[in-house]
Motif scaffolding. Structure first.
Motif, PDB file in Angstrom:
ATOM      1  N   MET A 176      50.078  44.425  41.939  1.00 62.38           N
ATOM      2  CA  MET A 176      50.898  43.380  41.341  1.00 62.38           C
ATOM      3  C   MET A 176      52.362  43.637  41.681  1.00 62.38           C
ATOM      4  SD  MET A 176      51.055  42.034  37.427  1.00 62.38           S
ATOM      5  CE  MET A 176      51.679  43.583  36.753  1.00 62.38           C
TER       6      MET A 176
ATOM      7  N   CYS B 104      49.870  39.241  43.891  1.00 62.25           N
ATOM      8  CA  CYS B 104      48.848  40.279  43.983  1.00 62.25           C
ATOM      9  C   CYS B 104      48.417  40.346  45.438  1.00 62.25           C
ATOM     10  CB  CYS B 104      47.650  39.947  43.091  1.00 62.25           C
ATOM     11  SG  CYS B 104      46.413  41.278  43.045  1.00 62.25           S
ATOM     12  N   THR B 105      48.677  41.486  46.082  1.00 60.09           N
ATOM     13  CA  THR B 105      48.400  41.607  47.509  1.00 60.09           C
ATOM     14  C   THR B 105      47.030  42.217  47.756  1.00 60.09           C
ATOM     15  OG1 THR B 105      49.462  43.786  47.599  1.00 60.09           O
ATOM     16  CG2 THR B 105      50.833  41.870  48.091  1.00 60.09           C
ATOM     17  N   LEU B 106      46.389  41.755  48.835  1.00 57.88           N
ATOM     18  CA  LEU B 106      45.081  42.251  49.252  1.00 57.88           C
ATOM     19  C   LEU B 106      45.190  42.731  50.693  1.00 57.88           C
ATOM     20  CD1 LEU B 106      43.028  39.168  48.011  1.00 57.88           C
ATOM     21  CD2 LEU B 106      43.162  41.370  46.855  1.00 57.88           C
TER      22      LEU B 106
ATOM     23  N   SER C  41      49.467  40.804  53.767  1.00 58.64           N
ATOM     24  CA  SER C  41      50.263  41.553  52.787  1.00 58.64           C
ATOM     25  C   SER C  41      51.514  42.173  53.399  1.00 58.64           C
ATOM     26  CB  SER C  41      49.408  42.642  52.122  1.00 58.64           C
ATOM     27  OG  SER C  41      48.914  43.560  53.075  1.00 58.64           O
TER      28      SER C  41
ATOM     29  N   LYS D 190      51.883  33.132  39.180  1.00 59.42           N
ATOM     30  CA  LYS D 190      51.027  34.150  39.804  1.00 59.42           C
ATOM     31  C   LYS D 190      50.428  33.629  41.112  1.00 59.42           C
ATOM     32  CE  LYS D 190      48.979  34.365  35.805  1.00 59.42           C
ATOM     33  NZ  LYS D 190      50.110  33.815  34.998  1.00 59.42           N
TER      34      LYS D 190
ATOM     35  N   THR E  92      48.409  34.712  44.921  1.00 60.64           N
ATOM     36  CA  THR E  92      47.672  35.653  45.756  1.00 60.64           C
ATOM     37  C   THR E  92      47.151  34.913  46.981  1.00 60.64           C
ATOM     38  OG1 THR E  92      45.987  37.412  45.783  1.00 60.64           O
ATOM     39  CG2 THR E  92      45.389  35.340  44.706  1.00 60.64           C
TER      40      THR E  92
ATOM     41  N   SER F 270      41.460  49.516  49.982  1.00 63.58           N
ATOM     42  CA  SER F 270      41.829  48.125  49.675  1.00 63.58           C
ATOM     43  C   SER F 270      41.627  47.181  50.851  1.00 63.58           C
ATOM     44  CB  SER F 270      43.295  48.066  49.210  1.00 63.58           C
ATOM     45  OG  SER F 270      44.166  48.469  50.257  1.00 63.58           O
TER      46      SER F 270
ATOM     47  N   CYS G  57      42.030  41.770  42.855  1.00 68.16           N
ATOM     48  CA  CYS G  57      42.971  40.951  42.076  1.00 68.16           C
ATOM     49  C   CYS G  57      42.318  40.261  40.887  1.00 68.16           C
ATOM     50  CB  CYS G  57      43.634  39.912  42.978  1.00 68.16           C
ATOM     51  SG  CYS G  57      44.951  40.615  44.015  1.00 68.16           S
TER      52      CYS G  57
ATOM     53  N   HIS H 225      40.268  37.756  40.321  1.00 67.99           N
ATOM     54  CA  HIS H 225      40.550  36.321  40.325  1.00 67.99           C
ATOM     55  C   HIS H 225      39.912  35.579  39.151  1.00 67.99           C
ATOM     56  CE1 HIS H 225      41.231  37.663  44.434  1.00 67.99           C
ATOM     57  NE2 HIS H 225      41.984  36.602  44.630  1.00 67.99           N
TER      58      HIS H 225
ATOM     59  N   HIS I 230      42.060  36.809  35.696  1.00 68.20           N
ATOM     60  CA  HIS I 230      43.428  36.311  35.604  1.00 68.20           C
ATOM     61  C   HIS I 230      43.488  34.930  36.257  1.00 68.20           C
ATOM     62  CE1 HIS I 230      44.467  40.266  34.305  1.00 68.20           C
ATOM     63  NE2 HIS I 230      44.246  40.817  35.473  1.00 68.20           N
TER      64      HIS I 230
ATOM     65  N   PHE J 226      45.236  32.551  38.346  1.00 71.11           N
ATOM     66  CA  PHE J 226      46.341  32.456  39.301  1.00 71.11           C
ATOM     67  C   PHE J 226      46.824  31.014  39.381  1.00 71.11           C
ATOM     68  CE2 PHE J 226      44.600  36.493  40.531  1.00 71.11           C
ATOM     69  CZ  PHE J 226      45.714  37.218  40.938  1.00 71.11           C
TER      70      PHE J 226
END
Length: 302
Positions: free
Chosen positions: A1, A12-14, A19, A78, A80, A186, A195, A197, A200, A202
């Motif tokens: 985050m 939120c990076t993946l 990223s 938020k 992602t 990751s 994240c 999904h 949360h 988004f």
């Protein structure tokens, strides 16, 4: 985050979903680097950017960060980004396992390659799932392991070996810290697990496939000063081409592909990606009981 308080948004990076580009932009928006530095940065994941004492990210990781985290999750916009799950894993394999072994950045993945070979040798020797894994799969893993583990080629593991470890490694094999790092890396694990999904909500879920238009929307929505999203070359020089990796994937047995499709099924279904009828055949495929999807989502939940 990764929050940007001045814009009241968090990302939120993946791994393998752009990223590097977004982290560079966030460093610029948070005043950690200048616009000129952003244009020349090569590794925005450097820990010192995110863990120094003045960093908001560091505060979020501290014991006092829970209340601030709740505030951000409740009040910030938020964001992602996701990516076709198969394309993401093939890209991760290409980037992390097929580069020249002499380059310093490949040292950890060279160690990973050795652990993958050792793990597959053990799976072949002990057959932890007995007769549940079809002989065709064992034969394929055996042939790949013999070919690549003894190779002096820069490619220490094949696409098939990479997927085999992710899918067929039993939980009681996971005493090796490096093996655990591989299975929780990751770049390799389910996007839904990283994240959350479905836990949360988004405000915006973009994709690698539509990154340019998504950025233009967010630029206007969040009043971002940057004219464009920085482009960071995340793939190292000397790796196999996309075409070479795709050929390796296409050359795997159809039944093995079904196990891979089964592995990425939750990400694909919930994030809106679909595959061929070959993937549909995987829905009723037996899957190792030790495999955990590590997601709070149920298929069909959005």
């Amino acid at each position: 985050m990764l929050p940007v308080p001045s814009k009241q948004f968090m990302l939120c990076t993946l791994g393998k979903t752009g990223s590097s580009n977004w982290k560079t932009l966030l460093l610029q928006l948070n005043g950690k680097i200048s616009k000129e530095e952003a244009a020349n940065i090569t590794y925005p994941h450097q820990k010192s950017y995110w863990t120094d004492n003045g960093s908001l990210h560091a505060l979020l990781q501290s014991e006092d960060g829970a209340e601030l985290t709740d505030h951000i999750l409740k009040d910030f916009y938020k964001v992602t980004f996701v990516r076709d799950p198969l394309d993401r894993l093939l890209s991760a394999y290409r980037d992390k396992f097929t580069g020249p072994s002499t380059l310093p950045q490949f040292e950890v993945y060279r160690n990973y390659s050795e652990v993958i070979c050792e793990t597959l040798h053990r799976i072949l020797r002990e057959k932890p799932d007995g007769d549940l894994i079809p002989d065709e799969i064992y034969t394929f893993i055996f042939e790949e392991t013999v070919t690549y583990c003894r190779s002096r080629s820069p490619v220490f593991v094949s696409v098939g070996m990479f997927f085999s470890v992710l899918i067929f490694t039993p939980q009681d094999f996971q005493g090796d810290p490096l093996l655990e790092e591989i299975l929780m890396n990751s770049h390799f694990v389910s996007m839904l697990s990283l994240c959350a999904h479905c836990r949360h909500r988004f405000d915006f879920i973009g994709s690698v496939e539509t990154m340019h238009s998504d950025y233009l929307y967010l630029q206007k929505k969040l009043h971002l000063e940057a004219d464009h999203l920085p482009h960071i070359r995340s793939t190292q020089p000397g790796v196999l081409s996309k075409e070479e990796v795709l050929y390796m994937w296409e050359d795997t047995p159809p039944l093995f592909k079904q196990f891979v499709y089964r592995c990425i099924a939750d990400d694909a279904a919930i994030l809106g990606y679909s595959y061929s009828t070959e993937a549909a055949d995987a829905e009723n495929l037996w899957f190792p009981s030790h495999y955990e999807g590590r997601t709070d989502c149920e298929v069909g939940e959005h």
